[in-house]
Design an enzyme around this catalytic site. Structure first.
Site, PDB file in Angstrom:
ATOM      1  N   CYS A  79       6.933 -27.193  43.923  1.00 55.22           N
ATOM      2  CA  CYS A  79       6.272 -25.895  44.074  1.00 55.22           C
ATOM      3  C   CYS A  79       4.876 -25.892  43.424  1.00 55.22           C
ATOM      4  O   CYS A  79       3.942 -26.455  43.974  1.00 55.22           O
ATOM      5  CB  CYS A  79       7.154 -24.784  43.524  1.00 55.22           C
ATOM      6  N   HIS A 170      12.423 -25.273  46.303  1.00 52.37           N
ATOM      7  CA  HIS A 170      13.139 -25.501  45.050  1.00 52.37           C
ATOM      8  C   HIS A 170      14.492 -26.164  45.322  1.00 52.37           C
ATOM      9  O   HIS A 170      15.454 -25.489  45.707  1.00 52.37           O
ATOM     10  CB  HIS A 170      13.348 -24.177  44.313  1.00 52.37           C
ATOM     11  N   GLU A 172      16.552 -27.244  43.172  1.00 48.33           N
ATOM     12  CA  GLU A 172      17.490 -27.008  42.076  1.00 48.33           C
ATOM     13  C   GLU A 172      18.389 -25.802  42.286  1.00 48.33           C
ATOM     14  O   GLU A 172      19.427 -25.673  41.618  1.00 48.33           O
ATOM     15  CB  GLU A 172      16.734 -26.865  40.748  1.00 48.33           C
TER      16      GLU A 172
END
Length: 513
Positions: A79, A170, A172
Site C-alpha cells: 500500500c 492488504h 494481511e
C-alpha cells in the site's frame, strides 16, 4: 533463531496483522518504526513495508530509502510502501478519482514467485485514497483489478540487487482470501526463510535469553492468576529457578473466590508465591472516585505501593518480571515509537517509578494472546490457567461503572460467578474469548412478588476474538441468556435487570471502561 522478517511500520492500522500472519507461518518477525535505521545481520531475511495514514505526497511523509534496503534484502512494499517505491523511482502517485476501499479481484496476474498458486480473480482488500497513476520507467506491472490499473508491480533488476515487489492491497486482512499464501510465497520462496519458529523454539530461545540477562540475580514478579503473568513467571522460573519471587495481591477487585483458588494453583506449578490481602486499602483509595482513568491510576498506584512494600522485604532483587503482551503495548502507546494512537492506559505498560530501582524483564512483550496460550501449553501449564478468559488488570474496578464500593464489588462478584458458571455448564466458555458482567450506575423499577424494587442493572459482555485486537460479540443462545438473567436477578440482591452487550470492537472496546 535463524530467520527473521522485519516489518517497517508507517503507522498502518494493519501493521500488527502483518506480524500475526507471518508468525502463523512459523516465521519470527519484528516491527520497528520506519524512521529507525535498519540493522542488517545474518538472521534478517527480508523486509516488509506497511501501509500508512500518510500520503506519499504529504510534506512530512516518511521516506526511507527503499533502494538501499533492496540492495541488502528482498522487499515487499504494501500500500503506502508501494506508492513510496513508485514515487522514489520516478513514477507518479496521486489522488484516486474515488476512494479505493473494500473488496476487489486480481486480474492479469503474472507468473511470478509472489503469486505462485494464487488464482486469477483472487479477492483482495483495498484501503487507500492515493493510487499509482504511472509506473517508474523499467518497472513491470504484475497484476491489476477492474478499478485499479496498478494493483501489483515489481522493480527492475537494475533498481536493486534483490527482488522487490509492491502491492496496493492488504494481504494481511482476512478479506484478502489468498493473502496468507502471498505472504508465504514472499517469506519462504523469495526470502528463503525456514518455518521453524514454534512455541518450543520460542521457549528454548527465551529461557536462554533470560539466563543470559539475569545470571544469578533475583527477580520479583506480581502474579494475577491470568495466562500472561503465569506463562511469563513459568518461563522465568524455568531459567532461574528459586531466584524468582512471586507476589499475588488481592486488591478486592478479583472474581469470587479467585484469591484462594489462584494461590492453590501456583503451589502446583512450583512457583514461590506470597499472597497479600490489601482489599481494605484499595476500597479506601477508590472511595467516591468515578472517572475510569482515575480509577485505573489509583489501582495501579496502590498496587505499586503494596508491591514495593513487599519487594523491600526481599534482599538483592535486581529485576521486575511482568506479563506484558503485545496488545497491551499497542493500546497504551506508540509501538517502538511509531505513530499508533493511544486507546487506553494499561497497568503494566509504561515503565516503573524510580523508587523501585529495578530493571524490567518481559518475556512475552511481543507475543499475541493466542501465542501466549500456545507457549503455555508447550510448557505443560494446567488449563485452569491457560484456558482462563482474559481479565483486566484493574479487575472489577473498571467493570463497576462509576464509584467503587465493597458492597458493589460483592454484588458484581456474585453476578459474574453465576454468569461464568452458566457458560462453563453449557460448554460455551471455551467458545467465548472473554466474558464478564458489568455493574451499571443505572437503577430502575422492578417488581418482585408484591414488592416494588429500585435496583441496579447488570450488563453481560461476551466476545469472540483471536488476540483481542478486534472482537465480535458472542452470539449466545437466547435460552442460555434467559437462564443467566433469571438466576442473577433471583440470587443477587441489588440487581433487578440484566442486559446483553451486542457491540463489536471496533468501534466499542471489550471492556466498558
Amino acid at each position: 533463531m535463524n530467520n527473521k522478517i522485519l516489518i517497517l511500520d508507517f503507522g498502518s492500522q494493519y501493521t500488527q496483522l502483518i506480524a500475526r500472519r507471518i508468525r502463523e507461518l512459523n516465521v519470527y518477525c519484528e516491527i520497528q518504526p520506519c524512521n529507525k535505521p535498519v540493522t542488517y545481520d545474518s538472521t534478517l531475511k527480508g523486509i516488509i513495508l506497511s501501509g500508512s495514514p500518510f500520503s506519499v505526497n504529504d510534506e512530512h511523509a516518511p521516506t526511507p530509502d527503499i533502494a538501499a534496503m533492496a540492495n541488502n534484502l528482498p522487499v515487499l512494499a504494501v500500500c503506502y510502501g508501494a506508492q513510496l517505491l513508485a514515487k522514489q523511482s520516478g513514477g507518479e502517485v496521486g489522488k484516486s478519482a474515488h476512494r479505493e476501499y473494500g473488496r476487489a479481484h486480481l486480474k492479469d496476474i503474472s507468473n511470478e514467485p509472489l503469486f505462485a498458486t494464487i488464482p486469477e480473480g483472487s479477492q483482495v482488500w483495498m484501503s487507500h485514497s492515493d493510487t499509482i497513476k504511472k509506473l517508474p520507467e523499467g518497472f513491470e506491472l504484475i497484476a491489476r483489478t477492474d478499478s485499479i490499473p496498478v494493483a501489483a508491480f515489481k522493480a527492475s533488476k537494475a533498481y536493486a540487487k534483490n527482488p522487490i515487489y509492491a502491492i496496493q492491497f492488504h494481504p494481511e486482512v482476512t478479506h484478502s482470501t489468498d493473502g496468507s499464501q502471498l505472504l508465504k510465497n514472499f517469506i519462504v520462496d523469495v526470502c528463503k526463510c525456514e518455518q521453524d519458529w514454534t512455541p518450543a523454539a520460542f521457549i528454548q530461545e527465551t529461557v536462554a535469553k533470560i539466563k543470559d540477562q539475569i545470571g544469578d540475580k533475583k527477580v520479583v514478579m506480581a502474579l494475577s492468576g491470568g495466562v500472561d503473568s503465569t506463562v511469563a513467571a513459568t518461563l522465568i522460573h524455568k531459567a532461574i529457578g528459586a531466584n524468582l519471587y512471586c507476589i499475588f495481591v488481592d486488591n478486592g477487585l478479583l472474581r469470587k473466590g479467585e484469591f484462594e483458588q489462584v494461590l492453590e494453583g501456583y503451589k502446583h506449578l512450583g512457583l514461590n508465591t506470597k499472597g497479600i490481602d490489601a482489599r481494605k486499602r484499595f476500597y479506601s483509595g477508590l472511595d467516591g472516585v468515578a472517572d475510569p482513568e482515575k480509577k485505573r491510576k489509583i489501582i495501579g498506584g496502590l498496587f505499586i505501593e503494596v508491591f514495593h512494600e513487599e519487594a523491600l522485604k526481599l534482599t538483592d532483587v535486581s529485576f521486575l518480571g511482568q506479563g506484558t503482551i503485545y496488545p497491551d503495548v499497542v493500546e497504551s502507546m506508540s509501538v517502538h515509537g511509531g505513530p499508533s494512537v493511544t486507546i487506553k492506559s494499561h497497568h503494566n505498560v509504561g515503565g516503573l517509578p524510580d523508587i523501585m530501582h529495578l530493571s524490567l524483564i518481559e518475556p512475552l512483550r511481543y507475543l499475541f494472546k493466542d501465542e501466549v496460550r500456545k507457549v503455555g501449553r508447550e510448557l505443560g501449564i494446567d488449563e485452569i490457567f491457560i484456558g482462563r478468559h482474559p481479565f483486566p488488570g484493574p479487575g472489577l474496578g473498571i467493570r463497576i461503572l462509576g464509584a467503587v464500593s465493597e458492597e458493589k464489588v460483592l454484588m458484581l462478584q456474585e453476578a459474574d460467578a453465576i454468569y461464568i458458571q452458566h457458560l462453563r455448564d453449557s460448554g460455551m466458555y471455551k467458545e467465548v474469548w472473554q466474558a464478564g458482567a458489568i455493574l451499571l450506575p443505572v437503577q430502575s423499577v422492578g417488581v418482585m412478588g408484591d414488592e416494588r424494587t429500585y435496583e441496579f442493572t447488570c450488563a453481560l459482555r461476551a466476545v469472540t476474538s483471536v488476540d483481542g485486537m478486534t472482537a465480535d460479540w458472542a452470539h449466545l443462545p437466547y435460552d442460555l441468556l434467559g437462564k443467566i438473567s433469571n438466576d442473577i436477578i433471583n440470587r443477587v440482591r441489588g440487581i433487578n435487570r440484566v442486559v446483553y452487550d451486542i457491540s463489536s470492537k471496533p468501534p466499542a472496546t471489550i471492556e466498558w471502561e
